[in-house]
Design a protein around this motif. Structure first.
Motif, PDB file in Angstrom:
ATOM      1  N   PHE A   1      20.592  39.425  34.288  1.00 36.34           N
ATOM      2  CA  PHE A   1      19.787  38.267  33.922  1.00 36.34           C
ATOM      3  C   PHE A   1      20.240  37.036  34.689  1.00 36.34           C
ATOM      4  N   THR A   2      19.393  36.070  34.678  1.00 38.27           N
ATOM      5  CA  THR A   2      19.776  34.773  35.250  1.00 38.27           C
ATOM      6  C   THR A   2      20.553  33.992  34.217  1.00 38.27           C
ATOM      7  N   GLY A   3      21.091  32.832  34.590  1.00 35.46           N
ATOM      8  CA  GLY A   3      21.921  32.062  33.684  1.00 35.46           C
ATOM      9  C   GLY A   3      21.205  30.927  33.021  1.00 35.46           C
ATOM     10  N   HIS A   4      19.850  30.960  33.034  1.00 33.47           N
ATOM     11  CA  HIS A   4      19.137  29.815  32.457  1.00 33.47           C
ATOM     12  C   HIS A   4      19.370  29.678  30.961  1.00 33.47           C
ATOM     13  N   THR A   5      19.656  30.786  30.271  1.00 34.16           N
ATOM     14  CA  THR A   5      19.898  30.710  28.816  1.00 34.16           C
ATOM     15  C   THR A   5      21.380  30.788  28.477  1.00 34.16           C
ATOM     16  N   VAL A   6      22.199  30.689  29.511  1.00 30.40           N
ATOM     17  CA  VAL A   6      23.648  30.869  29.294  1.00 30.40           C
ATOM     18  C   VAL A   6      24.362  29.516  29.416  1.00 30.40           C
ATOM     19  N   LYS A   7      25.317  29.321  28.507  1.00 25.02           N
ATOM     20  CA  LYS A   7      26.139  28.115  28.535  1.00 25.02           C
ATOM     21  C   LYS A   7      27.611  28.546  28.615  1.00 25.02           C
ATOM     22  N   ALA A   8      28.321  28.033  29.587  1.00 25.69           N
ATOM     23  CA  ALA A   8      29.737  28.360  29.750  1.00 25.69           C
ATOM     24  C   ALA A   8      30.564  27.145  29.358  1.00 25.69           C
ATOM     25  N   VAL A   9      31.437  27.333  28.349  1.00 29.84           N
ATOM     26  CA  VAL A   9      32.345  26.283  27.910  1.00 29.84           C
ATOM     27  C   VAL A   9      33.727  26.648  28.442  1.00 29.84           C
ATOM     28  N   LEU A  10      34.162  25.901  29.463  1.00 32.79           N
ATOM     29  CA  LEU A  10      35.386  26.250  30.183  1.00 32.79           C
ATOM     30  C   LEU A  10      36.415  25.132  30.062  1.00 32.79           C
ATOM     31  N   GLY A  11      37.667  25.513  30.127  1.00 32.83           N
ATOM     32  CA  GLY A  11      38.748  24.525  30.047  1.00 32.83           C
ATOM     33  C   GLY A  11      40.066  25.205  29.710  1.00 32.83           C
ATOM     34  N   PRO A  12      41.120  24.451  29.722  1.00 28.51           N
ATOM     35  CA  PRO A  12      42.443  25.017  29.415  1.00 28.51           C
ATOM     36  C   PRO A  12      42.566  25.372  27.935  1.00 28.51           C
ATOM     37  N   THR A  13      43.735  25.866  27.585  1.00 24.96           N
ATOM     38  CA  THR A  13      43.983  26.180  26.183  1.00 24.96           C
ATOM     39  C   THR A  13      43.999  24.912  25.348  1.00 24.96           C
TER      40      THR A  13
ATOM     41  N   ARG B   1      41.816  19.285  27.497  1.00 17.22           N
ATOM     42  CA  ARG B   1      42.846  19.682  26.514  1.00 17.22           C
ATOM     43  C   ARG B   1      43.089  18.522  25.556  1.00 17.22           C
ATOM     44  N   MET B   2      43.298  18.849  24.284  1.00 14.14           N
ATOM     45  CA  MET B   2      43.463  17.811  23.276  1.00 14.14           C
ATOM     46  C   MET B   2      44.837  17.158  23.297  1.00 14.14           C
ATOM     47  N   SER B   3      45.820  17.847  23.878  1.00 15.25           N
ATOM     48  CA  SER B   3      47.180  17.298  23.889  1.00 15.25           C
ATOM     49  C   SER B   3      47.777  17.469  25.279  1.00 15.25           C
ATOM     50  N   HIS B   4      48.890  16.771  25.480  1.00 14.04           N
ATOM     51  CA  HIS B   4      49.539  16.810  26.789  1.00 14.04           C
ATOM     52  C   HIS B   4      50.563  17.938  26.836  1.00 14.04           C
ATOM     53  N   LEU B   5      50.629  18.607  28.005  1.00 12.71           N
ATOM     54  CA  LEU B   5      51.582  19.693  28.217  1.00 12.71           C
ATOM     55  C   LEU B   5      52.556  19.253  29.304  1.00 12.71           C
ATOM     56  N   ALA B   6      53.875  19.279  29.000  1.00 12.30           N
ATOM     57  CA  ALA B   6      54.871  18.770  29.932  1.00 12.30           C
ATOM     58  C   ALA B   6      55.975  19.798  30.146  1.00 12.30           C
TER      59      ALA B   6
ATOM     60  N   LEU C   1      54.263  36.291  37.987  1.00 12.56           N
ATOM     61  CA  LEU C   1      53.138  35.696  37.270  1.00 12.56           C
ATOM     62  C   LEU C   1      52.477  34.643  38.145  1.00 12.56           C
ATOM     63  N   THR C   2      51.175  34.598  38.061  1.00 12.15           N
ATOM     64  CA  THR C   2      50.449  33.549  38.785  1.00 12.15           C
ATOM     65  C   THR C   2      50.518  32.250  37.993  1.00 12.15           C
ATOM     66  N   PRO C   3      50.358  31.110  38.640  1.00 11.59           N
ATOM     67  CA  PRO C   3      50.346  29.845  37.891  1.00 11.59           C
ATOM     68  C   PRO C   3      49.292  29.836  36.791  1.00 11.59           C
ATOM     69  N   ALA C   4      48.135  30.478  37.033  1.00 20.44           N
ATOM     70  CA  ALA C   4      47.094  30.509  36.008  1.00 20.44           C
ATOM     71  C   ALA C   4      47.560  31.290  34.786  1.00 20.44           C
ATOM     72  N   GLU C   5      48.226  32.424  35.020  1.00 26.21           N
ATOM     73  CA  GLU C   5      48.731  33.208  33.889  1.00 26.21           C
ATOM     74  C   GLU C   5      49.805  32.438  33.134  1.00 26.21           C
ATOM     75  N   MET C   6      50.671  31.749  33.865  1.00 30.32           N
ATOM     76  CA  MET C   6      51.703  30.958  33.202  1.00 30.32           C
ATOM     77  C   MET C   6      51.085  29.808  32.423  1.00 30.32           C
ATOM     78  N   GLY C   7      50.036  29.214  32.981  1.00 31.43           N
ATOM     79  CA  GLY C   7      49.362  28.134  32.283  1.00 31.43           C
ATOM     80  C   GLY C   7      48.686  28.603  31.014  1.00 31.43           C
ATOM     81  N   GLN C   8      48.101  29.824  31.049  1.00 29.19           N
ATOM     82  CA  GLN C   8      47.461  30.380  29.869  1.00 29.19           C
ATOM     83  C   GLN C   8      48.468  30.562  28.737  1.00 29.19           C
ATOM     84  N   ILE C   9      49.679  31.045  29.111  1.00 28.34           N
ATOM     85  CA  ILE C   9      50.717  31.278  28.094  1.00 28.34           C
ATOM     86  C   ILE C   9      51.349  29.968  27.654  1.00 28.34           C
TER      87      ILE C   9
END
Length: 987
Positions: free
Chosen positions: A6-18, A151-156, A254-262
């Motif tokens: 299908f096409t993405g006309h009816t699809v909404k992607a909500v993306l962002g960090p944890t 993200r709602m809070s800061h990660l340091a 681990l990739t930076p993305a995987e480390m960021g997810q954790i």
């Protein structure tokens, strides 16, 4: 391009960090529709979301569908599923897929890709995931609506820290079971415990472990990357103990993305979080830190894909369709997954290929191959299980009940350790999956309930084992209560065991608290703090009970420790006056102020009472104001010498002591013996033990050899004993013993021995019946009675008498017996016509009889006779024999077993003892006496002669001493009156 893309006309992607609230947003959107389906990456997360949706719309409206669990109410409008269990097509108004970035995973990515491309909601479709999916989704789904959420809070980044110094509410991440267990064990020892979360655990076990952490019972969580997938945890800090993982094909960084997810699990809502490294992990470089803090990761470039257009016309056709390459850019053919590898293995089995004669059998074979490999066993073993299921489905129409029962029974055991239980859970999950497959079992409901019950039982057992191994519940509970600053309940058993909040924390002995010895690190600190808080009022209450306790509740041991109800409360130390030792309390700092003063005062009162009770004669002597002059000096000498003074040391004082002084000292229990001036009341185990202790306090004697041992021998009733040369001789004196040759003899027994010897020494011709042991002329032989009271042998008696200053001559047995017989015959009283009345020690007028004549000791000092002692039981010694045999025994001829030889043993000489008096002849000259004719110097009547000695009346041997001068008798004296009374009685 296939028509089902299908096409993405009816699809909404909500993306962002944890921590952006994506899952919460999806739940809110789904319940706003009339129906909906949401796919989640983990069964554990599916369970959590199911509960949240059920709380909103009611459990009757929500279904939970996973490979191993199905809860499907008849009127359910919403379905919460794992991505693998999502329907390939649905008529639901709403569809959501969470963690869509997993479409790039080598193992499971093709399933996520299929759902992203093919499953749509009638009204709304949501794709939730990381921002790295933005570009690939736009390429694959033209027109997709992409919403980025911050993200709602800061990660340091917090740098590197030791595991034992990580802050509370930390999650430590590792990628092997062994490393997870090792870290959890370290935290348990140092910080009280940790919860464990791994993908290999069952959802029920993981939920229980997460709850253990979330409730605050433990402050640390040790986990694999399973926590990175949507688990909502109250984590403030994430520490990477490892940076390499095995992805099913090999070890990689681990990739930076995987480390960021954790790392994104740190912080919640608006509370900031931190991440860092620990253990053996190397610190992160600046670029990696920047990317994780800024959520800047490489975009996902391709998604794993496998065709859903499968050809079931034959096994070969099926295998070919699975190898079909993707036609869209951005997709790549996935590596063979577990199901495809199982199919490849079974395709080589002729029996399987022969059975798959039609499309239905091939499709059934593929359904069987989808069985997950929960146990991670070898492909051949997994294929064997699939083939068994497949053949049953084809030939029976269902899996064989007996085979199913056998497999389930193997897993139905809760014994074993963590790895064993984990293996059984993986095994039962396989059969739980089978039980939930439509049409695979004849009675699916029964097997669903059965396998679910077993999995729950195993999961609970595993949670218990994990908690027991990696959580010190005592420390975790105590630390939690301390943080909450609440009053903790403490209980103290009769034996002193202290429990706080139901956990044993140590032992309370008297007024000292001893923490549990097994506690260390943070555990020990928590126990001490909790005990101090819980026992704050106990010390005061205990001090009140101590102050009001009776003397029977106290005991003073030979170690100088004062015990109250068996618990040590004070210790004695030396002071300026040995009869008044100093008290040192054995108490913690919590016993302070008036309570401590009460305890100290009561302890001092008991010790003073104890000393005054057991050492009353010495205490009274020290306070005797009526004693004066020489009597007072002798009293002080007795106190200084712990109640025993050798008589010869104060011979001059004794000579100068008048009768009033003697009487006064006797009233305080002083006995004037032949060898010692002593206090008999102190020659008992309790007083002697206390004397030994007080002497040891003053002289650092508790570590000297023999301390306490001699008093124990005194307690056995030994009248004499063989002294141990390794022991300090002072302890024998303190216990009332005197060293004499090879034995140590109790001084009171020594005085009784003197009472037995004195009549024999004083007997002279014509002075009455021959006493036991007397041979005349101031000589005697050892009798059985003498050996009996000492419990000694003839050899021992020889050493004892020699040490007392006596010497002996040896006389042939025949000569001795002949002369002893003659002496007995000569001294035998004439038989009276009628038996006279018994005489008492006093005359009829009540006047006391005269004391016996004084003896002369071995050192030549005139001694007063010892006072008679009260009768007491003596240990069994030599038994009395006939006079002749007794004389033979005392000469060293002790009874022994008869010799095998027919020849009789030659009799040994008899030892006849006499006193050595260096001033005897000088005294005789002063009295006008002369040495008898024919007598050699220093020899008695049983020794050689120069001339025949004159004989006295009755043929007895004449006395070697000149006759005693008769003094005129005062007719008014009590002795004269007594003699007159006796004459009247005779008439």
């Amino acid at each position: 391009m296939p028509s089902d893309i299908f096409t993405g006309h009816t699809v909404k992607a909500v993306l962002g960090p944890t921590n952006t609230g994506k899952t919460h947003y999806a739940i809110e959107r789904m319940v706003a529709h009339s129906s909906g389906v949401i796919g989640l990456p983990l069964r554990l997360l599916a369970r959590e979301v199911y509960q949240r949706v059920a709380d909103k719309v009611g459990p009757e409206n929500v279904a939970l569908i996973t490979g191993e669990e199905k809860i499907v109410p008849p009127k359910a409008r919403y379905s919460v599923c794992t991505v693998e269990a999502m329907p390939s097509r649905t008529d639901a108004a709403f569809v959501a897929i969470d963690e869509v970035q997993l479409a790039g995973d080598l193992e499971r990515g093709h399933i996520f890709t299929d759902r992203i491309l093919n499953v749509r909601g009638r009204e709304e479709t949501l794709l939730l995931g990381a921002g790295t999916m933005t570009d690939i989704l736009r390429r694959l789904l033209p027109g997709v609506d992409i919403v980025s959420r911050p993200r709602m809070s800061h990660l340091a980044y917090a740098g590197s820290k030791k595991i034992t110094r990580l802050p509370r509410r930390s999650a430590i991440v590792a990628f092997s079971a062994d490393e997870v267990y090792a870290i959890a064990e370290l935290i348990r020892r140092q910080r009280g415990g940790a919860a464990v979360v791994m993908g290999a655990l069952s959802p029920r076990t993981r939920n229980a472990q997460v709850e253990l952490y979330q409730s605050g019972d433990v402050e640390y969580l040790v986990a694999t990357d399973a926590i990175g997938m949507g688990l909502n945890l109250d984590v403030d800090h994430v520490a990477f103990a490892q940076r390499r993982k095995f992805d099913g094909y090999g070890y990689r960084e681990l990739t930076p993305a995987e480390m960021g997810q954790i790392a994104g699990r740190a912080g919640r809502h608006v509370r900031d979080g931190t991440f860092g490294v620990s253990g053996h992990a190397a610190p992160l470089d600046d670029e990696t830190v920047r990317r994780i803090e800024g959520h800047e990761f490489d975009p996902v470039k391709v998604l794993q894909w496998r065709s859903r257009q499968l050809d079931f016309s034959s096994i070969a056709a099926l295998r070919a369709s699975l190898e079909q390459p993707p036609e869209l850019p951005g997709l790549t053919k996935a590596l063979p997954a577990v199901d495809q590898r199982a199919l490849e293995f079974l395709a080589r089995n002729p029996e399987v290929t022969d059975t798959c004669a039609s499309r239905n059998e091939v499709e059934l074979l593929w359904d069987a191959c989808v069985l997950p490999d929960y146990r991670k066993i070898a492909p051949a073993q997994h294929a064997d299980i699939i083939s068994q299921i497949f053949f049953d489905l084809v030939r029976r129409g269902h899996v064989d009940e007996d085979y199913m029962a056998e497999q389930v029974l193997r897993a139905d055991r809760t014994d074993g350790e963590i790895d064993t239980l984990s293996g059984r859970i993986a095994q039962i999950r396989t059969w739980t999956y089978v039980a939930n497959r439509p049409g695979w079992l004849r009675d699916p409901v029964h097997w669903q309930e059965k396998t679910r019950a077993i999995e729950d039982k195993l999961s609970d057992a595993l949670h218990e084992r994990l908690t027991k191994r990696f959580v010190d519940r005592r420390t975790s509970v105590l630390m939690k209560r301390l943080r909450e600053n609440v009053t903790m309940e403490a209980e103290i058993s009769a034996s002193g065991d202290v429990t706080v909040e139901g956990h044993h924390v140590g032992q309370l002995d008297g007024f000292r608290f001893a923490p549990d010895k097994s506690a260390e690190g943070e555990d020990a600190k928590a126990i001490k703090a909790a005990a101090a808080k819980a026992l704050a009022t106990e010390f005061e209450a205990r001090a009140e009970r101590f102050a009001a306790a009776g003397n029977a509740d106290f005991a003073l041991g030979s170690d100088g420790i004062l015990r109250w109800l068996g618990q040590p409360v004070a210790s004695l130390t030396a002071s300026e006056e040995w009869l008044k030792p100093r008290i040192v309390l054995l108490a913690d700092e919590q016993l302070t102020g008036p309570a401590r003063d009460k305890v100290a005062a009561r302890a001092e009162r008991f010790v003073s009472h104890h000393v005054e009770t057991h050492l009353k004669p010495l205490v009274d002597l020290g306070r005797a104001d009526e004693l004066s002059g020489i009597a007072r000096g002798i009293g002080f000498r007795l106190i200084e010498n712990y109640g025993i003074v050798p008589r010869r040391e104060i011979a001059e004082e004794i000579k100068s002591l008048d009768q009033d002084g003697r009487a006064a000292l006797r009233r305080y229990g002083v006995r004037f013996g032949f060898y010692h001036i002593y206090i008999p009341a102190l020659i008992k185990p309790a007083p002697a033990g206390l004397l030994t202790l007080l002497w040891a306090l003053q002289n650092d004697g508790r570590d000297k050899p023999g301390y306490g041992d001699v008093v124990q021998q005194l307690a056995t009733g030994r009248t004499s004993l063989v002294p141990d040369p390794a022991f300090d001789t002072t302890f024998y004196k303190l216990a009332g013993y005197r060293h004499l040759g090879s034995r140590a003899v109790r001084v009171d027994i020594l005085e009784r021995l003197a009472d037995l010897i004195r009549p024999a020494l004083q007997w002279r011709e014509g002075s009455g019946e021959l006493p036991d042991g007397a041979v005349g002329g101031g000589r005697f032989f050892v009798t059985p009675a003498m050996m009996s009271i000492l419990g000694a042998t003839a050899e021992d008696m020889e050493a004892v008498l020699g040490s007392l200053g006596y010497r002996h001559d040896k006389v042939e047995p025949a000569e001795f017996e002949s002369k002893l017989t003659a002496l007995k015959a000569a001294s035998a009283p004439a038989q009276p016509a009628a038996e006279a009345p018994a005489e008492t020690a006093a005359g009829s007028d009540g006047v006391p009889a005269p004391e016996p004549v004084a003896m002369t000791s071995g050192d030549g000092t005139a001694e007063a006779p010892s006072e008679p002692e009260p009768a007491k039981d003596e240990p069994t010694g030599a038994q009395p024999e006939e006079a002749a045999s007794a004389a033979s025994e005392q000469s060293g001829d002790t009874p022994e077993k008869a010799s095998d030889s027919d020849e009789a043993e030659e009799p040994k000489p008899v030892m006849v003892w006499y006193q050595v008096r260096p001033d005897r002849h000088r005294r005789n000259k002063r009295q006008g006496g002369a040495r008898p004719e024919g007598e050699q110097k220093g020899k008695g009547k049983f020794r050689g002669k120069r001339k025949e000695r004159p004989h006295g009346k009755g043929g007895a041997v004449a006395s070697a001493r000149p006759p005693r001068r008769e003094k005129p008798v005062d007719p008014d004296s009590p002795f004269a009156k007594l003699a007159a009374l006796k004459e009247q009685l005779k008439k």
